[in-house]
Design a protein around this motif. Sequence first.
Motif, PDB file in Angstrom:
ATOM      1  N   CYS A 273       0.836  -1.195   0.000  1.00  0.00           N
ATOM      2  CA  CYS A 273       0.000   0.000   0.000  1.00  0.00           C
ATOM      3  C   CYS A 273       0.874   1.249   0.000  1.00  0.00           C
ATOM      4  CB  CYS A 273      -0.917   0.012   1.220  1.00  0.00           C
ATOM      5  SG  CYS A 273      -2.123  -1.340   1.232  1.00  0.00           S
ATOM      6  N   THR A 274       0.602   2.151  -0.923  1.00  0.00           N
ATOM      7  CA  THR A 274       1.362   3.392  -1.036  1.00  0.00           C
ATOM      8  C   THR A 274       0.456   4.554  -0.665  1.00  0.00           C
ATOM      9  OG1 THR A 274       2.653   2.447  -2.834  1.00  0.00           O
ATOM     10  CG2 THR A 274       2.740   4.837  -2.564  1.00  0.00           C
TER      11      THR A 274
ATOM     12  N   ASN B 227      -1.143   8.363  -0.417  1.00  0.00           N
ATOM     13  CA  ASN B 227      -1.265   9.478  -1.345  1.00  0.00           C
ATOM     14  C   ASN B 227      -0.647  10.714  -0.696  1.00  0.00           C
ATOM     15  OD1 ASN B 227      -2.808   8.213  -3.471  1.00  0.00           O
ATOM     16  ND2 ASN B 227      -4.487   8.109  -1.983  1.00  0.00           N
TER      17      ASN B 227
ATOM     18  N   THR C 232      -0.545  13.831   3.790  1.00  0.00           N
ATOM     19  CA  THR C 232      -1.031  12.555   3.272  1.00  0.00           C
ATOM     20  C   THR C 232      -2.538  12.545   3.419  1.00  0.00           C
ATOM     21  OG1 THR C 232       0.991  11.455   3.940  1.00  0.00           O
ATOM     22  CG2 THR C 232      -0.899  10.062   3.491  1.00  0.00           C
TER      23      THR C 232
ATOM     24  N   PRO D 176      -4.815   4.829   1.101  1.00  0.00           N
ATOM     25  CA  PRO D 176      -3.602   4.454   0.355  1.00  0.00           C
ATOM     26  C   PRO D 176      -3.949   3.640  -0.886  1.00  0.00           C
ATOM     27  CG  PRO D 176      -3.851   3.070   2.294  1.00  0.00           C
ATOM     28  CD  PRO D 176      -4.924   4.134   2.390  1.00  0.00           C
ATOM     29  N   ASN D 177      -3.040   3.679  -1.819  1.00  0.00           N
ATOM     30  CA  ASN D 177      -3.194   2.918  -3.053  1.00  0.00           C
ATOM     31  C   ASN D 177      -2.587   1.528  -2.844  1.00  0.00           C
ATOM     32  OD1 ASN D 177      -3.618   2.193  -5.724  1.00  0.00           O
ATOM     33  ND2 ASN D 177      -1.669   3.091  -6.398  1.00  0.00           N
ATOM     34  N   CYS D 178      -3.399   0.471  -2.775  1.00  0.00           N
ATOM     35  CA  CYS D 178      -2.936  -0.891  -2.475  1.00  0.00           C
ATOM     36  C   CYS D 178      -3.019  -1.761  -3.729  1.00  0.00           C
ATOM     37  CB  CYS D 178      -3.778  -1.515  -1.360  1.00  0.00           C
ATOM     38  SG  CYS D 178      -3.619  -0.656   0.227  1.00  0.00           S
ATOM     39  N   VAL D 179      -1.889  -2.473  -3.986  1.00  0.00           N
ATOM     40  CA  VAL D 179      -1.826  -3.346  -5.155  1.00  0.00           C
ATOM     41  C   VAL D 179      -1.131  -4.648  -4.751  1.00  0.00           C
ATOM     42  CG1 VAL D 179      -1.778  -1.447  -6.810  1.00  0.00           C
ATOM     43  CG2 VAL D 179       0.365  -2.331  -5.872  1.00  0.00           C
TER      44      VAL D 179
END
Length: 769
Positions: free
Chosen positions: A328-329, A331, A354, A358-361
């Motif tokens: 997870c990154t 924002n 922030t 979060p952007n999770c992949v």
Amino acid sequence: MLLLLALGLQGARAFSLLGPIGNGAAGHGDTWQTAVIGYGIIDGDIGAPKNIGEEYRRNIPVLFYSYNANFLDFFGSNGVAAVDSAFALVNNAFTNNPTGMTNGLDGYSANLQEFADNAQSINLDALALGLTDLKSTTMYLLMEQLGLANPDRFVWTLHDRILNAIPGAKCPLDELYLVVQRNFDIVNSPLTQQQYSSYINDTLYTYQIEEACTGPNPLALAVPFAVDHFAQVDQALASFGLNTGGFYTGLTRDDVGGLRYLLTTNNINFETSGTGSLLMNPGTTELLTSENLSDLLPFASTNDPALLPGLFPGLVVTSFTNTFTVVCTPNVVSYFTNKNGEPVGSAPDFVVVTNGPPNCVPQELFTDTFANVVTNGNLTNNAGIILDNGNIHFSFSTNTPGMLQTVTIVPKNGQPFPAPLVTKTTTKPITLTNTVSGEFLIIPPGDCGLEILSTLLTNVVATTNFITTATNISTTTTNGNGLVGSVSIVTLFTNHTFVVRPIVCAGTGTGLYEGIEKVQFVRADFDSLLGQTFQPITTNYTMTAVVNSQTQVQRFQRVVTGPDILFTADDQASPNDPVPHPLFGASGATRNINFDQRNILPDEAGPGVINQPTTISFDKVGDIFENGSLANFGLTTNSFLNELTQIPLIAWGSFDDSTNDPVVYPNGTSINNLGNLILVSISPPQPGLPDAAAGAFYTQTFTATGGAFTPSFTWSAGGLPPGLSMTTNPDGTGTLSGTPTESGTFDITIELTDSLSRSVQWNYTINIF
């Protein structure tokens, strides 16, 4: 005659040399060594005596030994400790010379006065129990494996048996015999004396010839015996005159004399390097610049191993595993703003926040094993690296230091609107935890190593990783357009450009080589009690060759893929040979030996080399007794043969000169303890220790955890460099400390023993510059 014999000999000690039975070209060499006159007549005979100059010896200085499940299941931890102690005594004989020389047996006095003529003692309890000492038997077998034959058996021995060529010649009256000596004085004889000797450890021997004429071999023997019937015999370890209840406390003078003759630098033989050894040939000098681990490790952890050689040319991945995770990154948003109440024209503030989920992949992670990557962590312990300058150290860090750098371009404070733009930079030191950084080298594929000659350049490289930026975020009249800001992590990386010489390993070395002076045995365990997987070990060593009448040090590399000496056990009882041979005895073990005869001299039987691997198997039949025959008791029915008429045969034990009860095998406690030993771990981990400097104080603390050891620990160490010693601390840890006095690379053994005499060993390497 015996008086004249005694007066005619210079020495009072001698040794015998071991080699193949009856070898050499047809009609030459030692082809006269036949079973008819007593050679190869005992089940388990693996060699015969060789003449001086025709010896067989080891030429690999470090050999590895291990135990398999067959041995461990029967002998347990005490059996392991017994065999380990046998190796320790042999190792000590090579290294603990009084001159402090590290080059082995050449450091002792000429007549080896440091060693006793007899190293055997008797344990009365073991004698009453009929026990044979496992440690002492191992020591005898090691003398064999190092190239020594039985001196008591071959001090006088038959060379030929010939029926006299006269009409009506009959055996035994008309048999002729040629008798030779195959024992040699441990001290070089003067020109007026011969090197052959009738003495063994100060006992004078003569012989008588026994002849059978017909029947099974042997038909004739020269049977040596002591002139003084009250003298001690079978004293040398190589003689294996081990009594029931007897145990060896070390090597005798004759054993060491034989080993010194074999391995001294003055003994120069034409031979081939040992099995698996490759001559390291230096290539052409070139430049090589180290790379950054911070580039390799992150890329390798998240990319398919097949992609790595494209980015890192020459990189070899031997194996890998993969897993999946979710990454997870957050924002991160940055912008400029003014605080409430600030006057017009004030420089805006750069703000980083922030926001949002979060952007999770999904992410695939890889764990790789590299075949040819060298880092600071294995620079001095890597067999592929040769350091001509011992002060070379790679940069390396497990927690990487860095700076958090904020850069903004904003109007200058205090200037009337519209104020000119200025650059404002602020930094804050940070630590990137669990982030490895430092240098690494890639050994080119096809090469077996690199020789680092010197450091040519030192380079400092700054790496900037942007976290966030903001440009023209606001268009209000208070800050206007053209504002720029960024937050970055800056790390510094120091690498070096080295002058190196690639090393190519191609083929074995053959030529005139000096003796290697000492052999050290190192324990290398299998992966578990089952003993199925052996972790390969790469080692380097040197031999001194004589080329054009000049000495030349040659380097060799050896990849050890299995134990050089493997200890096992099996049932060796046989109805055809249930008891030791009545004339020469037996060891209760079977073994093999590998003689390399490629370079024997024309029409001779040697010299040659003894190569690995060797398997030594101890008899594990357990309690076994001989019963019968009826004729021995004047009986005619088997009903009279029972437990009362049995004769106990071989029984293994371990004992010494203490008041402790002997250990008898198999032993349930000993077997159970083995699991405790296997589960013990040590810190720091093997194989390398921090480097030391000659003349500077050094200290390293060891801690053991796991297993079921009792709290009372005793730490000890073997093979230590001069100036270092091992002590046991009150808290149960051990400390290696002192001021080393010699430079070099040393293989040492750290041993932990508890109050129940259970022990476990670890092998380390320490480099002293």
